[in-house]
Design a protein around this motif. Structure first.
Motif, PDB file in Angstrom:
ATOM      1  N   TRP A  40       0.816  -1.223   0.000  1.00  0.00           N
ATOM      2  CA  TRP A  40       0.000   0.000   0.000  1.00  0.00           C
ATOM      3  C   TRP A  40       0.850   1.274   0.000  1.00  0.00           C
ATOM      4  O   TRP A  40       0.366   2.338  -0.385  1.00  0.00           O
ATOM      5  CB  TRP A  40      -0.953   0.007   1.198  1.00  0.00           C
ATOM      6  N   GLN A  41       2.105   1.204   0.414  1.00  0.00           N
ATOM      7  CA  GLN A  41       2.970   2.387   0.419  1.00  0.00           C
ATOM      8  C   GLN A  41       3.665   2.593  -0.932  1.00  0.00           C
ATOM      9  O   GLN A  41       4.329   3.588  -1.131  1.00  0.00           O
ATOM     10  CB  GLN A  41       4.021   2.290   1.530  1.00  0.00           C
ATOM     11  N   GLY A  42       3.538   1.650  -1.860  1.00  0.00           N
ATOM     12  CA  GLY A  42       4.174   1.799  -3.172  1.00  0.00           C
ATOM     13  C   GLY A  42       5.687   1.696  -3.062  1.00  0.00           C
ATOM     14  O   GLY A  42       6.220   1.062  -2.156  1.00  0.00           O
ATOM     15  N   ASP A  43       6.379   2.336  -4.004  1.00  0.00           N
ATOM     16  CA  ASP A  43       7.846   2.326  -3.983  1.00  0.00           C
ATOM     17  C   ASP A  43       8.351   3.154  -2.811  1.00  0.00           C
ATOM     18  O   ASP A  43       7.927   4.295  -2.628  1.00  0.00           O
ATOM     19  CB  ASP A  43       8.416   2.894  -5.282  1.00  0.00           C
ATOM     20  N   ILE A  44       9.249   2.584  -2.048  1.00  0.00           N
ATOM     21  CA  ILE A  44       9.801   3.264  -0.877  1.00  0.00           C
ATOM     22  C   ILE A  44      11.260   3.582  -1.129  1.00  0.00           C
ATOM     23  O   ILE A  44      12.031   2.710  -1.537  1.00  0.00           O
ATOM     24  CB  ILE A  44       9.662   2.380   0.377  1.00  0.00           C
ATOM     25  N   ASP A  45      11.623   4.830  -0.897  1.00  0.00           N
ATOM     26  CA  ASP A  45      13.030   5.257  -0.992  1.00  0.00           C
ATOM     27  C   ASP A  45      13.651   5.003   0.368  1.00  0.00           C
ATOM     28  O   ASP A  45      13.582   5.842   1.263  1.00  0.00           O
ATOM     29  CB  ASP A  45      13.105   6.730  -1.386  1.00  0.00           C
ATOM     30  N   TRP A  46      14.251   3.825   0.540  1.00  0.00           N
ATOM     31  CA  TRP A  46      14.764   3.425   1.847  1.00  0.00           C
ATOM     32  C   TRP A  46      15.917   4.296   2.320  1.00  0.00           C
ATOM     33  O   TRP A  46      16.064   4.526   3.521  1.00  0.00           O
ATOM     34  CB  TRP A  46      15.140   1.941   1.831  1.00  0.00           C
ATOM     35  N   LYS A  47      16.707   4.839   1.403  1.00  0.00           N
ATOM     36  CA  LYS A  47      17.776   5.761   1.811  1.00  0.00           C
ATOM     37  C   LYS A  47      17.175   7.003   2.432  1.00  0.00           C
ATOM     38  O   LYS A  47      17.650   7.504   3.455  1.00  0.00           O
ATOM     39  CB  LYS A  47      18.669   6.122   0.620  1.00  0.00           C
ATOM     40  N   ALA A  48      16.109   7.518   1.824  1.00  0.00           N
ATOM     41  CA  ALA A  48      15.444   8.708   2.363  1.00  0.00           C
ATOM     42  C   ALA A  48      14.800   8.401   3.709  1.00  0.00           C
ATOM     43  O   ALA A  48      14.885   9.206   4.643  1.00  0.00           O
ATOM     44  CB  ALA A  48      14.400   9.220   1.375  1.00  0.00           C
ATOM     45  N   VAL A  49      14.174   7.239   3.834  1.00  0.00           N
ATOM     46  CA  VAL A  49      13.555   6.848   5.106  1.00  0.00           C
ATOM     47  C   VAL A  49      14.611   6.813   6.209  1.00  0.00           C
ATOM     48  O   VAL A  49      14.396   7.314   7.308  1.00  0.00           O
ATOM     49  CB  VAL A  49      12.861   5.474   4.976  1.00  0.00           C
ATOM     50  N   ARG A  50      15.754   6.264   5.892  1.00  0.00           N
ATOM     51  CA  ARG A  50      16.834   6.118   6.883  1.00  0.00           C
ATOM     52  C   ARG A  50      17.297   7.473   7.410  1.00  0.00           C
ATOM     53  O   ARG A  50      17.691   7.587   8.567  1.00  0.00           O
ATOM     54  CB  ARG A  50      18.000   5.356   6.247  1.00  0.00           C
ATOM     55  N   THR A  51      17.217   8.505   6.593  1.00  0.00           N
ATOM     56  CA  THR A  51      17.698   9.832   7.010  1.00  0.00           C
ATOM     57  C   THR A  51      16.668  10.611   7.830  1.00  0.00           C
ATOM     58  O   THR A  51      16.977  11.686   8.325  1.00  0.00           O
ATOM     59  CB  THR A  51      18.104  10.688   5.794  1.00  0.00           C
TER      60      THR A  51
END
Length: 73
Positions: free
Chosen positions: A11-22
């Motif tokens: 449901w969240q679609g594509d996740i930018d994990w690098k951005a999430v980490r920051t």
């Protein structure tokens, strides 16, 4: 001090994990699948797990299981 985490699935679609980490997120709970309308694997399970792992984010999996006869969790 609270520990911040996220719960994700297709449901969240594509996740930018690098951005999430920051952003200060410290862990992820990733939906692996469930049993509503029959057993299934979340369509983004493998991609989300690999993405969180690639940025060294602690991660866990969840599977939501429902009673197929009564609809109860």
């Amino acid at each position: 001090m609270a520990t911040k985490g996220i719960d994700v699935s297709h449901w969240q679609g594509d996740i930018d994990w690098k951005a999430v980490r920051t952003t200060g997120i410290e862990f992820a709970i990733i939906k692996a699948g469930g049993s509503d309308n029959g057993f299934y694997t979340d369509s983004c399970w493998e991609k989300n797990y690999a993405g969180a792992k690639a940025v060294d984010m602690p991660r866990g999996e969840e599977s939501l299981l429902f009673d197929l006869l009564t609809g109860n969790e």
